[in-house]
Write an enzyme that holds these catalytic residues in place. Structure first.
Site, PDB file in Angstrom:
ATOM      1  N   HIS A   1       0.843  -1.193   0.000  1.00 52.97           N
ATOM      2  CA  HIS A   1       0.000   0.000   0.000  1.00 52.97           C
ATOM      3  C   HIS A   1       0.883   1.251   0.000  1.00 52.97           C
ATOM      4  O   HIS A   1       2.054   1.189   0.367  1.00 52.97           O
ATOM      5  CB  HIS A   1      -0.853   0.085   1.279  1.00 52.97           C
ATOM      6  CG  HIS A   1      -1.602  -1.150   1.642  1.00 52.97           C
ATOM      7  ND1 HIS A   1      -2.976  -1.247   1.517  1.00 52.97           N
ATOM      8  CD2 HIS A   1      -1.197  -2.336   2.174  1.00 52.97           C
ATOM      9  CE1 HIS A   1      -3.368  -2.438   1.953  1.00 52.97           C
ATOM     10  NE2 HIS A   1      -2.303  -3.116   2.353  1.00 52.97           N
ATOM     11  N   TYR A   2       0.314   2.388  -0.363  1.00 51.26           N
ATOM     12  CA  TYR A   2       0.913   3.664   0.022  1.00 51.26           C
ATOM     13  C   TYR A   2      -0.022   4.359   0.995  1.00 51.26           C
ATOM     14  O   TYR A   2      -1.239   4.129   0.990  1.00 51.26           O
ATOM     15  CB  TYR A   2       1.261   4.560  -1.163  1.00 51.26           C
ATOM     16  CG  TYR A   2       0.123   5.017  -2.058  1.00 51.26           C
ATOM     17  CD1 TYR A   2      -1.002   5.673  -1.556  1.00 51.26           C
ATOM     18  CD2 TYR A   2       0.197   4.848  -3.425  1.00 51.26           C
ATOM     19  CE1 TYR A   2      -2.016   6.115  -2.366  1.00 51.26           C
ATOM     20  CE2 TYR A   2      -0.814   5.297  -4.266  1.00 51.26           C
ATOM     21  CZ  TYR A   2      -1.919   5.924  -3.734  1.00 51.26           C
ATOM     22  OH  TYR A   2      -2.925   6.359  -4.555  1.00 51.26           O
TER      23      TYR A   2
ATOM     24  N   GLU B   1       2.706  -0.967   4.397  1.00 48.53           N
ATOM     25  CA  GLU B   1       2.456   0.403   3.946  1.00 48.53           C
ATOM     26  C   GLU B   1       3.779   1.117   3.668  1.00 48.53           C
ATOM     27  O   GLU B   1       4.758   0.936   4.400  1.00 48.53           O
ATOM     28  CB  GLU B   1       1.682   1.176   5.020  1.00 48.53           C
ATOM     29  CG  GLU B   1       0.275   0.685   5.267  1.00 48.53           C
ATOM     30  CD  GLU B   1      -0.758   1.369   4.368  1.00 48.53           C
ATOM     31  OE1 GLU B   1      -0.348   2.193   3.515  1.00 48.53           O
ATOM     32  OE2 GLU B   1      -1.957   1.077   4.542  1.00 48.53           O
TER      33      GLU B   1
ATOM     34  N   HIS C   1      -2.592  -3.281  -3.308  1.00 41.68           N
ATOM     35  CA  HIS C   1      -3.956  -3.131  -2.809  1.00 41.68           C
ATOM     36  C   HIS C   1      -4.950  -3.006  -3.957  1.00 41.68           C
ATOM     37  O   HIS C   1      -6.072  -3.517  -3.902  1.00 41.68           O
ATOM     38  CB  HIS C   1      -4.023  -1.889  -1.908  1.00 41.68           C
ATOM     39  CG  HIS C   1      -5.196  -1.887  -0.975  1.00 41.68           C
ATOM     40  ND1 HIS C   1      -5.476  -0.843  -0.131  1.00 41.68           N
ATOM     41  CD2 HIS C   1      -6.176  -2.800  -0.751  1.00 41.68           C
ATOM     42  CE1 HIS C   1      -6.559  -1.111   0.564  1.00 41.68           C
ATOM     43  NE2 HIS C   1      -7.011  -2.299   0.211  1.00 41.68           N
TER      44      HIS C   1
END
Length: 303
Positions: free
Chosen positions: A51-52, A120, A171
């Site tokens: 994810h970011y 993340e 994601h």
């Protein structure tokens, strides 16, 4: 009298364990013997999901340690002064279920929070709330040091949990109608060059580009191939939201220069090349083995 009897039974168990070289651990009043360990088990972790954060580091930490959303790891953007490398925060123990995937599906599995680790990366994402605009969208880059730290982390996780190359995901791939992260700026090919994840072979790509030189396959066949790769797509022959989202997620990863979510020959070539390399059993499906209709054959409907 009863309590004394239980005491002597427990004492006998403990002494017997010590005498035999066994280890007894008392937990909630029950003697647990952990001296025999079975080899018939595997990690519960099947997927790694990237994810970011769409936020800076401080805000990312605040959100990911709050009551609504979490991830197992957070990779900082810039090197820490003391460490000389970006800090990697472990926010949730790997044995616990983090809340990072939401409504999700891949390769027939759903609710991927149950079987994944969420990672993340601190990154601002696109420069506007919606990417469905006529104007050009700018995406925040991922610094080299951050990706180097991520590669080290991923290699460790892949080795310990025996993660298949096809099960390292973004994601957007597991929730293509809701999510776009880690976005087209994420360097998937650099990960592949480091021995992580998937990428089509050039020979396969050239072969399928020749096959689709006149145009992409019928939409229902393309949807069938997307589903075989892992996306939750139904072969309806209509360009619905799920199909557009899957195409966009696929293109962001394997052809980031054009990720408008439209079916085209180049996307089809990349998809079939990946199936040939990583999921060859899918090509036993006659519609995927011969995706171009024969002359005179009625093509499938298009959306």
């Amino acid at each position: 009298m009863r309590s004394m009897t239980l005491f002597y039974i427990s004492l006998a168990l403990l002494l017997g364990g010590c005498a035999g070289g066994e280890r007894l651990v008392e937990s909630t009043g029950v003697a647990i013997d952990d001296s025999h360990s079975s080899r018939a088990h595997s990690s519960r972790v099947r997927f790694l999901v990237l994810h970011y954060t769409d936020e800076d580091e401080a805000t990312s930490l605040e959100i990911l340690t709050g009551p609504r959303v979490s991830a197992h790891y957070l990779v900082a953007r810039h090197p820490d002064r003391e460490l000389g490398a970006p800090r990697v925060y472990r926010l949730v123990d790997e044995s616990r279920r983090a809340w990072h995937a939401g409504a999700s599906a891949w390769a027939g599995r759903t609710h991927l929070n149950d079987s994944s680790l969420g990672i993340e990366l601190v990154n601002a994402g696109p420069d506007r709330p919606s990417i469905e605009t006529a104007s050009k969208v700018s995406w925040a880059p991922f610094p080299d040091d951050q990706i180097t730290a991520l590669i080290v982390l991923l290699k460790d996780l892949i080795a310990r949990h025996d993660i298949a190359p096809t099960d390292l995901l973004g994601h957007a791939e597991i929730a293509p109608t809701r999510k776009i992260d880690p976005g087209p700026a994420f360097p998937w090919r650099r990960l592949y060059a480091a021995g992580i994840g998937t990428w089509p072979l050039e020979a396969d790509l050239a072969r399928y580009r020749r096959l689709f030189a006149a145009g992409p396959p019928p939409l229902a066949t393309l949807q069938r191939a997307l589903a075989a790769w892992g996306y939750a797509v139904t072969p309806s022959g209509k360009l619905d939201g799920a199909t557009r989202g899957a195409l966009r997620a696929f293109q962001m990863r394997y052809r980031p220069a054009d990720h408008r979510g439209r079916p085209d020959a180049d996307t089809a070539a990349r998809l079939w090349a990946l199936l040939a390399r990583y999921r060859p059993e899918a090509l036993s499906d006659p519609k995927l083995a011969s995706p171009i209709p024969s002359p005179g054959e009625t093509p499938e409907p298009r959306g």
